[in-house]
Design an enzyme around this catalytic site. Structure first.
Site, short mmCIF file in Angstrom:
data_model
loop_
_atom_site.label_atom_id
_atom_site.label_comp_id
_atom_site.label_asym_id
_atom_site.label_seq_id
_atom_site.Cartn_x
_atom_site.Cartn_y
_atom_site.Cartn_z
N LYS A 13 0.82 -1.21 0.00
CA LYS A 13 0.00 0.00 0.00
C LYS A 13 0.86 1.26 0.00
CE LYS A 13 -1.05 -0.09 4.99
NZ LYS A 13 0.18 -0.81 5.30
N ARG A 88 -5.77 2.87 11.59
CA ARG A 88 -5.47 1.44 11.75
C ARG A 88 -6.36 0.80 12.80
NH1 ARG A 88 0.31 1.76 9.93
NH2 ARG A 88 1.28 -0.26 10.14
N ARG A 127 13.60 -8.09 3.03
CA ARG A 127 13.97 -6.70 2.70
C ARG A 127 15.22 -6.27 3.48
NH1 ARG A 127 8.31 -3.40 2.85
NH2 ARG A 127 8.81 -3.28 5.06
N ARG A 160 15.56 -3.74 8.70
CA ARG A 160 14.76 -2.92 9.64
C ARG A 160 14.33 -3.82 10.79
NH1 ARG A 160 9.87 0.18 6.65
NH2 ARG A 160 8.70 -0.63 8.40
N ARG A 171 3.18 -8.23 13.83
CA ARG A 171 2.47 -7.13 13.15
C ARG A 171 1.25 -7.65 12.41
NH1 ARG A 171 6.79 -3.93 9.77
NH2 ARG A 171 5.17 -2.37 9.58
P1 AMP Z 1 4.15 1.27 8.73
O1 AMP Z 1 5.37 1.77 8.03
O2 AMP Z 1 2.89 1.97 8.30
O3 AMP Z 1 4.01 -0.23 8.66
O4 AMP Z 1 4.33 1.62 10.29
C1 AMP Z 1 5.44 1.18 11.03
C2 AMP Z 1 5.10 1.18 12.51
O5 AMP Z 1 4.73 2.51 12.92
C3 AMP Z 1 3.91 0.31 12.90
O6 AMP Z 1 4.28 -1.03 13.12
C4 AMP Z 1 3.46 0.99 14.20
O7 AMP Z 1 4.33 0.68 15.27
C5 AMP Z 1 3.67 2.46 13.88
N1 AMP Z 1 2.46 3.06 13.24
C6 AMP Z 1 2.36 3.58 11.99
N2 AMP Z 1 1.11 4.03 11.75
C7 AMP Z 1 0.40 3.78 12.88
C8 AMP Z 1 -0.96 3.97 13.25
N3 AMP Z 1 -1.85 4.52 12.41
N4 AMP Z 1 -1.33 3.60 14.50
C9 AMP Z 1 -0.46 3.06 15.37
N5 AMP Z 1 0.83 2.80 15.08
C10 AMP Z 1 1.27 3.17 13.84
#
Ligand code: AMP
Length: 218
Positions: A13, A88, A127, A160, A171
């Site tokens: 996404k 989320r 990755r 990462r 996750r």
């Molecule tokens: P992402 O790159 O969107 O997968 O986000 C990486 C990490 O950031 C996630 O695993 C969460 O720890 C945190 N995170 C990002 N967006 C959110 C959100 N909307 N609500 C809560 N945690 C978030």
């Protein structure tokens, strides 16, 4: 056009949100990117977010809601956007609805990216990236010429913390437990559209554009 992109981590996404922003001129808003930048700068927000992010947990709703609300209250508030990774949870969706209502903005569509968990695990745990020049690689789909070494600058590649297998599994568990609630929420509003997320980037992008045409955009 105002879009929300929903899907498990690694469903593509983020890549699709970037394509939509460059091709259709939408502002790409990624709460993950905002939080990662905060942790890099070791800001007060970053310090709070880091332990959650490292272990694959969601950062508390209040914190993320405030980041997004502030963005929309600012002078450069986006009118056309692709939200990537927010909302989320149902609490975040309710907060975002309120922010949009206050700004007299309504959503065009919510795109749900469908990818199997096992495919996600294969994608994400492969990755690697360069800590120096930020080039990214994948052990299967885009390997570096010498294993573990950046093609561009010769630096040792790193993974990462949140791309390690146990964290990815955590996750995904959290995605299914909290984010899945968004599906009936947006479906009931007639906004939800499913995007088959398997296949290459251009194919998925085409599927997105077809959906946007159907809802009268693009
Ligand atoms: P992402 O790159 O969107 O997968 O986000 C990486 C990490 O950031 C996630 O695993 C969460 O720890 C945190 N995170 C990002 N967006 C959110 C959100 N909307 N609500 C809560 N945690 C978030």
């Amino acid at each position: 056009m105002r879009l929300i992109l929903v899907g498990p981590p690694g469903s593509g996404k983020g890549t699709q949100a970037k394509l939509l922003s460059s091709r259709l001129g939408l502002t790409h808003i990624s709460t993950g990117d905002i939080l990662r930048e905060a942790t890099r700068q070791n800001s007060p927000l970053g310090k709070v977010a880091l332990p959650y992010m490292r272990s694959g947990q969601l950062v508390p709703d209040d914190l993320v809601n405030e980041i997004v609300a502030e963005h929309f209250r600012s002078e450069e508030r986006p009118e056309r956007f692709a939200m990537d990774g927010y909302p989320r949870t149902l609490a975040q969706a309710a907060s975002f609805d309120q922010v949009l209502r206050q700004q007299f903005l309504d959503l065009t569509a919510v795109l749900l990216f469908l990818v199997d968990d096992e495919e996600i695990i294969a994608r994400m745990t492969g990755r690697w990236s360069c800590p120096k020049c930020k080039a990214t690689y994948h052990v299967v789909y885009n390997p570096p010429r010498s294993p573990g070494i950046c093609d561009v600058c010769g630096t040792q590649l790193i993974q990462r913390a949140d791309d390690k297998e146990e964290t990815v599994r955590e996750r995904l568990k959290i995605y299914h437990a909290s984010t899945a609630d968004l599906i009936p929420y947006y479906r009931a509003q007639g906004l939800l559209h499913e995007v088959p997320g398997m296949g290459d980037i251009e194919r998925v992008h085409k599927a997105v554009v077809e959906i946007l045409k159907r809802v009268g955009c693009s």
